[in-house]
Design a protein around this motif. Structure first.
Motif, mmCIF file in Angstrom:
data_model
loop_
_atom_site.group_PDB
_atom_site.id
_atom_site.type_symbol
_atom_site.label_atom_id
_atom_site.label_comp_id
_atom_site.label_asym_id
_atom_site.label_seq_id
_atom_site.Cartn_x
_atom_site.Cartn_y
_atom_site.Cartn_z
ATOM 1 N N GLN A 143 -2.721 0.958 -9.211
ATOM 2 C CA GLN A 143 -3.735 1.738 -8.503
ATOM 3 C C GLN A 143 -3.549 3.226 -8.791
ATOM 4 N N LYS A 144 -4.667 3.892 -9.016
ATOM 5 C CA LYS A 144 -4.623 5.300 -9.410
ATOM 6 C C LYS A 144 -4.121 6.214 -8.292
ATOM 7 N N ASP A 145 -4.218 5.742 -7.043
ATOM 8 C CA ASP A 145 -3.790 6.607 -5.935
ATOM 9 C C ASP A 145 -2.297 6.494 -5.640
ATOM 10 N N VAL A 146 -1.566 5.705 -6.449
ATOM 11 C CA VAL A 146 -0.110 5.592 -6.285
ATOM 12 C C VAL A 146 0.572 6.603 -7.206
ATOM 13 N N SER A 147 1.311 7.523 -6.614
ATOM 14 C CA SER A 147 2.057 8.512 -7.384
ATOM 15 C C SER A 147 3.364 7.885 -7.881
ATOM 16 N N VAL A 148 3.643 7.989 -9.185
ATOM 17 C CA VAL A 148 4.821 7.343 -9.775
ATOM 18 C C VAL A 148 5.890 8.371 -10.110
ATOM 19 N N TRP A 149 7.120 8.077 -9.663
ATOM 20 C CA TRP A 149 8.288 8.905 -9.945
ATOM 21 C C TRP A 149 9.348 8.047 -10.621
ATOM 22 N N ILE A 150 10.036 8.631 -11.606
ATOM 23 C CA ILE A 150 11.099 7.892 -12.287
ATOM 24 C C ILE A 150 12.425 8.644 -12.152
ATOM 25 N N MET A 151 13.523 7.862 -12.147
ATOM 26 C CA MET A 151 14.868 8.457 -12.023
ATOM 27 C C MET A 151 15.323 8.940 -13.397
ATOM 28 N N ALA A 152 14.681 10.022 -13.851
ATOM 29 C CA ALA A 152 14.983 10.597 -15.164
ATOM 30 C C ALA A 152 14.693 12.092 -15.113
ATOM 31 N N GLU A 207 0.812 -1.222 0.000
ATOM 32 C CA GLU A 207 0.000 0.000 0.000
ATOM 33 C C GLU A 207 0.848 1.277 0.000
ATOM 34 N N PRO A 208 1.676 1.468 -1.033
ATOM 35 C CA PRO A 208 2.546 2.656 -1.047
ATOM 36 C C PRO A 208 1.809 3.911 -1.496
#
Length: 631
Positions: free
Chosen positions: A185-194, A163-164
């Motif tokens: 899940q739509k409530d998970v914010s995604v960050w990429i190392m770019a 549950e991140p």
């Protein structure tokens, strides 16, 4: 004329001295004969107690000192000392501290993270794995390490189970992100190392790090109130089903970090880590161990047998980490001149076979092999501090006082511990294989799995020897010999180990039965000569009037399973044998293995060179046994 002795008479010792000397000498020989490991055991036990007392002293003083606190102190004390060396680039303690501060500041400004929130980390071995880990820890977040080999359904399961609030993905794993993004899940914010992103609604981290402050975040964000509070989730296949997020507390991190120190490593050592950082061996024992010592770590993106010793020489490595497969890969390399020309003195790890252990020492010199045993989520650990070949550790009366455990009788057919007519479990005799269980109490707690109370309860055995007692079920069968050395024997349950990873048979069978021509799949591990662990094999029942599509089978397993979980062998059967308790019968199948000379059922082999399943002939079987085909 008087002699010299008359002028200076020699003092005569008291009459009891010769007797005392004989007594001491006798005691020494009796100790050597009856208790040959007494002093080694005492030194090890004192080390364990010293570390435990140090942690307890902090607690009594009202201080909770975590591994992150120790790192920050070291960054102040020895700022210019190399902490990480990666692909030739040196990252000092101050460098790592400051970059992790930048990452903490980015998330502090751009995300509404609260202390105790979970952030999932999907990254390979690189310095930014550690920077992100430490940066989030400075915000008081629980960091979940995701296995980058896991794919699709299993990976989505891992993300949802912890549950991140945020998922951070490495630049080299954007392909994996693309696979799961539509179903994440739509409530998970995604960050990429770019610095830029081709994905909609995905945030970039590298560009924001450059402009972020190096100032530390408020101390109250990262300060821990309790050593038993969660700080990490590390995934384990365990004994059944999909991967489970083992809850790792500050206390477990400290215990893991003490491993290198307990084996004799010092601040002057240089530790070489080639194992994946999502594993507790690399992250807790390796990185945590470096912090505990104040030492330097050489981090490798991925293990390379051909570059291993040249890296050790290049960076003056003195301590290496291994799993059994790693040692075998090194021994299988062509012999070269000067293989003993290195500074490695300690090798710390687990799972090395006796023959590989001996060959490793003969070939690569006087390296002390420090074998240990410990499950990621477990509350028991053994360390082979004497160097006894094949053993995972030693026990004695005093060790069991502090870390109570037992080996109990196990019913392999029913797949459960044997209980007597009174309902109690029974201990095995020395020399017999038994299920390792360890007592759960305030000093040795079991923290369970995140978001899954049922799986946590399944790992516990209640009322084992008396009413009200509670034990952690390791799922491992061990043998204790008459000298109190312990040896790993096998795994129980629906799991086996291959390529240093646990493979859950139910996960593999679930992927296979998704194919429309498969009625049932029975997955198990089979022994292959000169290989650690067991190779995956699947016994298959085809649906009525359906035919086997090997091309589809290959695509299915390589798409949905990690490479180490793909079955190497297939066996097509007419009907599936069941046990008396209506479970799939595996024991006879395991014993029969994959020999086409004795098995009449059609057999197939996963030929990686052809990227296909091919018919397993007698000739191909011989090539596998001889080691001419690489598995």
């Amino acid at each position: 004329m008087r002699g010299w002795d008359d002028l200076y008479p020699l003092p005569v010792p008291p009459s009891w001295v010769p007797g005392a000397a004989v007594g001491i000498l006798s005691l020494h020989f009796i100790q050597k004969l009856l208790f040959p490991y007494f002093w080694a055991d005492l030194r090890y036990l004192l080390k364990v107690l010293t570390y435990g007392l140090r942690v307890e002293m902090y607690r009594l003083q009202g201080r909770v000192v975590t591994i992150l606190d120790k790192f920050v102190k070291l960054a102040e004390k020895q700022p210019h000392k190399p902490f990480l060396i990666y692909e030739g680039t040196v990252h000092t303690y101050r460098d790592v501290d400051r970059r992790s501060n930048r990452i903490a500041q980015v998330f502090l400004q751009h995300e509404a993270l609260k202390k105790g929130d979970t952030v999932a980390l999907l990254m390979g071995n690189e310095p930014d794995f550690i920077h992100v880990w430490f940066g989030l820890a400075k915000l008081g977040c629980v960091v979940a390490f995701l296995n980058f080999n896991v794919r699709f359904r299993s990976l989505l399961h891992c993300v949802s189970s912890c549950e991140p609030k945020i998922l951070v993905v490495g630049a080299d794993l954007l392909g994996t992100l693309e696979e799961i993004l539509p179903k994440l899940q739509k409530d998970v914010s995604v960050w990429i190392m770019a610095k830029d992103s081709a994905f909609p609604s995905v945030h970039t981290l590298l560009d924001k790090i450059e402009g972020a402050s190096e100032d530390p975040v408020p101390v109250n964000r990262c300060s821990a109130n309790n050593l038993k509070s969660a700080v990490l989730y590390i995934f384990t296949s365990g004994t059944t089903g999909l991967p489970k997020a083992a809850v790792i507390s500050h206390l477990q991190v400290l215990k893991g970090a003490a491993g290198l120190w307990a084996f004799g490593a010092t601040a002057e050592d240089i530790i070489y880590i080639t194992l994946p950082l999502y594993h507790s061996a690399a992250s807790l024992l390796g990185i945590g161990g470096c912090i505990e010592l104040g030492a330097t770590c050489v981090l490798k993106k991925k293990f390379s047998a051909s570059q291993f010793w040249s890296d050790c020489r290049r960076y003056n490595v003195t301590v290496i980490q291994y799993i059994g497969e790693l040692c075998r890969y090194l021994c299988n390399q062509p012999v070269k001149e000067g293989e003993k020309n290195h500074k490695v003195r300690l090798a710390v790890g687990n799972g090395v076979r006796n023959d590989v252990w001996r060959e490793f020492l003969d070939r690569f010199g006087a390296v002390k092999i420090c074998e240990f045993y410990g499950a990621t989520e477990g509350n028991i650990c053994f360390m082979n501090h004497t160097g006894k070949i094949g053993s995972v550790g030693r026990t004695n009366f005093f060790y069991k006082l502090f870390f109570p455990f037992d080996l109990i009788k196990y019913d392999f057919q029913k797949d459960e511990p044997i209980r007597n007519k009174h309902g109690w479990c029974e201990k095995v005799k020395k020399g017999e294989a038994g299920l390792l269980i360890s007592k759960v109490n305030a000093k040795n707690p079991f923290f369970g799995y995140a978001g899954n109370k049922r799986h946590t309860e399944k790992k516990l055995l209640c009322e084992v020897f008396k009413k009200g007692d509670l034990y952690f079920n390791t799922g491992d069968l061990m043998v204790q010999d008459h000298d109190n050395f312990l040896y790993f024997w096998d795994r129980i349950g629906d799991t086996f180990r291959w390529k240093g990873e646990n493979v859950a048979t139910t996960e593999v069978s679930d992927v296979i039965v998704m194919l429309d021509f498969i009625q049932e799949a029975n997955v198990y591990g089979v022994s292959v000569p000169d290989h650690e662990g067991k190779a995956g094999m699947a016994s298959l029942i085809l649906k009525h009037n359906a035919s086997l599509d090997l091309e589809q089978m290959y695509k299915q397993v390589v798409t949905y399973l990690p490479s180490y979980a793909c079955p190497l062998f297939l066996r097509i059967q007419e009907k599936m044998e069941m046990t008396g308790t209506f479970k799939q019968q595996k024991f006879r199948l395991v014993d029969e293995g994959f020999n086409p000379s004795t098995i009449t059922d059609p057999l197939y082999f996963l030929d990686n060179s052809k990227k296909a399943y091919v018919l397993l002939t007698k000739e191909l079987h011989e090539l596998i046994l001889s080691g001419k085909i690489k598995l």
